[in-house]
Design a protein around this motif. Structure first.
Motif, PDB file in Angstrom:
ATOM      1  N   PRO A  42      -8.094  -7.807  -2.645  1.00  0.00           N
ATOM      2  CA  PRO A  42      -6.925  -8.097  -1.804  1.00  0.00           C
ATOM      3  C   PRO A  42      -6.779  -9.609  -1.585  1.00  0.00           C
ATOM      4  N   GLU A  43      -5.560 -10.024  -1.269  1.00  0.00           N
ATOM      5  CA  GLU A  43      -5.322 -11.457  -1.081  1.00  0.00           C
ATOM      6  C   GLU A  43      -5.695 -11.950   0.309  1.00  0.00           C
ATOM      7  N   SER A  46      -8.449 -10.154   5.868  1.00  0.00           N
ATOM      8  CA  SER A  46      -8.958  -8.858   6.355  1.00  0.00           C
ATOM      9  C   SER A  46      -9.268  -7.944   5.171  1.00  0.00           C
ATOM     10  N   GLY A  47      -8.398  -7.980   4.175  1.00  0.00           N
ATOM     11  CA  GLY A  47      -8.628  -7.167   2.981  1.00  0.00           C
ATOM     12  C   GLY A  47      -9.884  -7.597   2.237  1.00  0.00           C
ATOM     13  N   LYS A  48     -10.073  -8.904   2.115  1.00  0.00           N
ATOM     14  CA  LYS A  48     -11.262  -9.422   1.417  1.00  0.00           C
ATOM     15  C   LYS A  48     -12.540  -8.995   2.135  1.00  0.00           C
ATOM     16  N   TYR A  49     -12.473  -9.019   3.484  1.00  0.00           N
ATOM     17  CA  TYR A  49     -13.628  -8.596   4.265  1.00  0.00           C
ATOM     18  C   TYR A  49     -13.940  -7.124   3.988  1.00  0.00           C
ATOM     19  N   LEU A  50     -12.893  -6.279   4.050  1.00  0.00           N
ATOM     20  CA  LEU A  50     -13.100  -4.839   3.843  1.00  0.00           C
ATOM     21  C   LEU A  50     -13.539  -4.534   2.412  1.00  0.00           C
ATOM     22  N   ALA A  51     -13.109  -5.371   1.483  1.00  0.00           N
ATOM     23  CA  ALA A  51     -13.429  -5.129   0.068  1.00  0.00           C
ATOM     24  C   ALA A  51     -14.929  -5.120  -0.189  1.00  0.00           C
ATOM     25  N   GLU A  52     -15.686  -5.823   0.647  1.00  0.00           N
ATOM     26  CA  GLU A  52     -17.122  -5.952   0.401  1.00  0.00           C
ATOM     27  C   GLU A  52     -17.963  -5.046   1.312  1.00  0.00           C
ATOM     28  N   GLN A  53     -17.311  -4.207   2.133  1.00  0.00           N
ATOM     29  CA  GLN A  53     -18.051  -3.314   3.033  1.00  0.00           C
ATOM     30  C   GLN A  53     -18.660  -2.150   2.255  1.00  0.00           C
ATOM     31  N   PRO A  54     -19.903  -1.759   2.587  1.00  0.00           N
ATOM     32  CA  PRO A  54     -20.417  -0.527   1.978  1.00  0.00           C
ATOM     33  C   PRO A  54     -19.690   0.691   2.561  1.00  0.00           C
ATOM     34  N   ILE A  55     -19.398   1.665   1.711  1.00  0.00           N
ATOM     35  CA  ILE A  55     -18.681   2.869   2.166  1.00  0.00           C
ATOM     36  C   ILE A  55     -19.646   3.807   2.893  1.00  0.00           C
ATOM     37  N   SER A  56     -19.239   4.280   4.074  1.00  0.00           N
ATOM     38  CA  SER A  56     -19.972   5.379   4.712  1.00  0.00           C
ATOM     39  C   SER A  56     -18.960   6.197   5.490  1.00  0.00           C
ATOM     40  N   ARG A  57     -19.274   7.492   5.719  1.00  0.00           N
ATOM     41  CA  ARG A  57     -18.275   8.340   6.382  1.00  0.00           C
ATOM     42  C   ARG A  57     -18.037   7.900   7.819  1.00  0.00           C
ATOM     43  N   ASP A  58     -18.981   7.116   8.381  1.00  0.00           N
ATOM     44  CA  ASP A  58     -18.833   6.655   9.762  1.00  0.00           C
ATOM     45  C   ASP A  58     -18.124   5.303   9.868  1.00  0.00           C
ATOM     46  N   PRO A  69      -8.270   3.043  -2.582  1.00  0.00           N
ATOM     47  CA  PRO A  69      -9.624   3.203  -3.138  1.00  0.00           C
ATOM     48  C   PRO A  69     -10.067   2.063  -4.043  1.00  0.00           C
ATOM     49  N   TYR A  70      -9.099   1.372  -4.659  1.00  0.00           N
ATOM     50  CA  TYR A  70      -9.462   0.342  -5.652  1.00  0.00           C
ATOM     51  C   TYR A  70      -9.748  -1.016  -5.022  1.00  0.00           C
ATOM     52  N   SER A  71      -9.575  -1.117  -3.701  1.00  0.00           N
ATOM     53  CA  SER A  71      -9.772  -2.407  -3.051  1.00  0.00           C
ATOM     54  C   SER A  71     -11.092  -2.497  -2.300  1.00  0.00           C
ATOM     55  N   ASN A  72     -12.029  -1.636  -2.654  1.00  0.00           N
ATOM     56  CA  ASN A  72     -13.387  -1.746  -2.107  1.00  0.00           C
ATOM     57  C   ASN A  72     -14.358  -1.603  -3.278  1.00  0.00           C
ATOM     58  N   ARG A  73     -15.212  -2.594  -3.407  1.00  0.00           N
ATOM     59  CA  ARG A  73     -16.088  -2.648  -4.576  1.00  0.00           C
ATOM     60  C   ARG A  73     -17.089  -1.480  -4.608  1.00  0.00           C
ATOM     61  N   ASP A  74     -17.687  -1.203  -3.460  1.00  0.00           N
ATOM     62  CA  ASP A  74     -18.703  -0.148  -3.393  1.00  0.00           C
ATOM     63  C   ASP A  74     -18.106   1.230  -3.689  1.00  0.00           C
ATOM     64  N   ASN A  75     -16.842   1.417  -3.291  1.00  0.00           N
ATOM     65  CA  ASN A  75     -16.190   2.719  -3.473  1.00  0.00           C
ATOM     66  C   ASN A  75     -16.152   3.126  -4.945  1.00  0.00           C
ATOM     67  N   LEU A  76     -16.088   2.144  -5.829  1.00  0.00           N
ATOM     68  CA  LEU A  76     -15.863   2.409  -7.255  1.00  0.00           C
ATOM     69  C   LEU A  76     -17.154   2.669  -8.030  1.00  0.00           C
TER      70      LEU A  76
END
Ligand SMILES: [Zn+2]
Length: 353
Positions: A42-43, A46-58, A69-76
């Motif tokens: 993301p440009e 806030s998007g850049k910050y979220l892009a690097e968050q590890p995914i968890s259901r919480d 889904p494509y804007s988070n590295r861990d998700n992929l």
């Protein structure tokens, strides 16, 4: 076993089985995959910050990850083995028997791990071969000729992948773009050659344009592929008018609705906005059945990122059996027709010709 001795058999990662043993099959999934090629940064901050968050259901933004889904590295990245076992057991407990892993070269295909997951779950797993979209390939790819790619695929089928010696039972998913990349054209022609020698099915990920599938079908046909053993994926992430779908079906190929469970919105990250819901998918399948093409329909989920898994609060690999089949019954599809789609069609296609 020689290829001639494999006629009628299905090649799983743990060895050949009879088609009868396949049972309920998901023909297009990913047990493991690294889809980083689709990561879209993301440009904004806030998007850049979220892009690097590890995914968890919480995670408080789990809902946002689901929509983009494509804007988070861990998700992929689906890389963890015990998670894969837990996820696939949900499919087994719902009645499933066989799963086809469409992950191939450069997407983190892992033959040994697939064998372990198959033993741990008791499910048959069929592994893919060949190449995904041109953009996912490294420089080394361009030095390979069409013949060499065909030989590579044939070797994956007859000898096994690298030192693992685990054999594949599918050519695919072969990634195509719109416009088609020269690398993709080369892979399509090589796949047709490999199919002629081995009789295994080809799975195609078409470009995001309504004319892409027919372009691919023509290339495969010219190169000698058996179009009755070509599965066209993702019928439900580009809108195809009935006439276009019938054109594909009349050419002989199989139409796969493989994003069941992904409903209602499409990530605008990809600059396209179309995604039917499951009921619309079922209605399109009924239309095809009415035109006499039920034998050319497959369904699956194509789970290739975390937010669609149970572990992260998603629908998981049992969604079709638990939730979609009952809706098919609501729309008056017979048990026989449903079994044709989830048992008979996969058995015919994955049995070597
Ligand atoms: Zn896929």
């Amino acid at each position: 076993m020689s290829i001639s001795g494999m006629k009628g058999k299905v090649q799983t990662v743990l060895g050949p089985i009879d088609g009868q043993e396949m049972g309920i099959t998901l023909p297009h999934e990913h047990v493991f995959i690294d889809m980083s090629v689709w990561f879209i940064e993301p440009e904004g901050a806030s998007g850049k910050y979220l892009a690097e968050q590890p995914i968890s259901r919480d995670h408080p933004d789990i809902g946002r990850f689901r929509i983009y889904p494509y804007s988070n590295r861990d998700n992929l990245r689906l890389l963890e083995e015990q998670e894969a076992v837990n996820e696939l057991l949900a499919f087994k407990h719902a009645g499933g028997r066989t799963i086809v892993d469409n992950t191939n070269v450069n997407l983190a295909r892992d033959p040994d791990a697939l064998c372990r997951v198959s033993r741990a779950t008791g499910l048959n797993i069929i592994m893919g071969s060949g190449y995904y979209v041109g953009e996912a390939q490294d420089r080394d790819f361009d030095s390979k000729s069409e013949e060499r790619i065909a030989d590579e695929i044939i070797s994956d089928i007859t000898i096994g992948v690298g030192l693992s010696k685990v054999r594949v039972g599918l050519i695919g998913e072969l990634g195509c773009s719109w416009p088609l990349h020269d690398r993709e054209r080369k892979v399509l022609r090589a796949a047709a050659r490999a199919q002629k020698q081995t009789g295994i099915p080809i799975n195609i990920h078409p470009g995001r344009h309504e004319d892409s599938p027919m372009q691919i079908i023509r290339i495969l046909g010219d190169a000698g592929a058996d179009l009755h053993r070509v599965i066209m994926s993702h019928m439900d992430r580009t809108p195809f008018p009935l006439q276009k779908r019938l054109e594909m079906a009349k050419a002989g190929c199989v139409l796969e609705y493989d994003v069941f469970g992904w409903e209602g919105y499409y990530p605008t990250e990809l600059a396209v906005a179309h995604m039917p819901n499951d009921v619309q998918r079922i209605k399109e399948i009924i239309e095809l059945a009415e035109q006499g093409f039920l034998n050319q329909v497959l369904i699956s989920h194509d789970i290739c990122y975390k937010t669609r898994r149970y572990t992260y609060g998603g629908h998981g690999y049992s969604h079709i059996l638990r939730n979609v089949v009952p809706v098919m019954r609501c729309w008056s599809m017979s048990e026989e027709d449903i079994n044709t789609i989830i048992i008979e069609n996969p058995r015919r296609l994955f049995s070597m010709a």
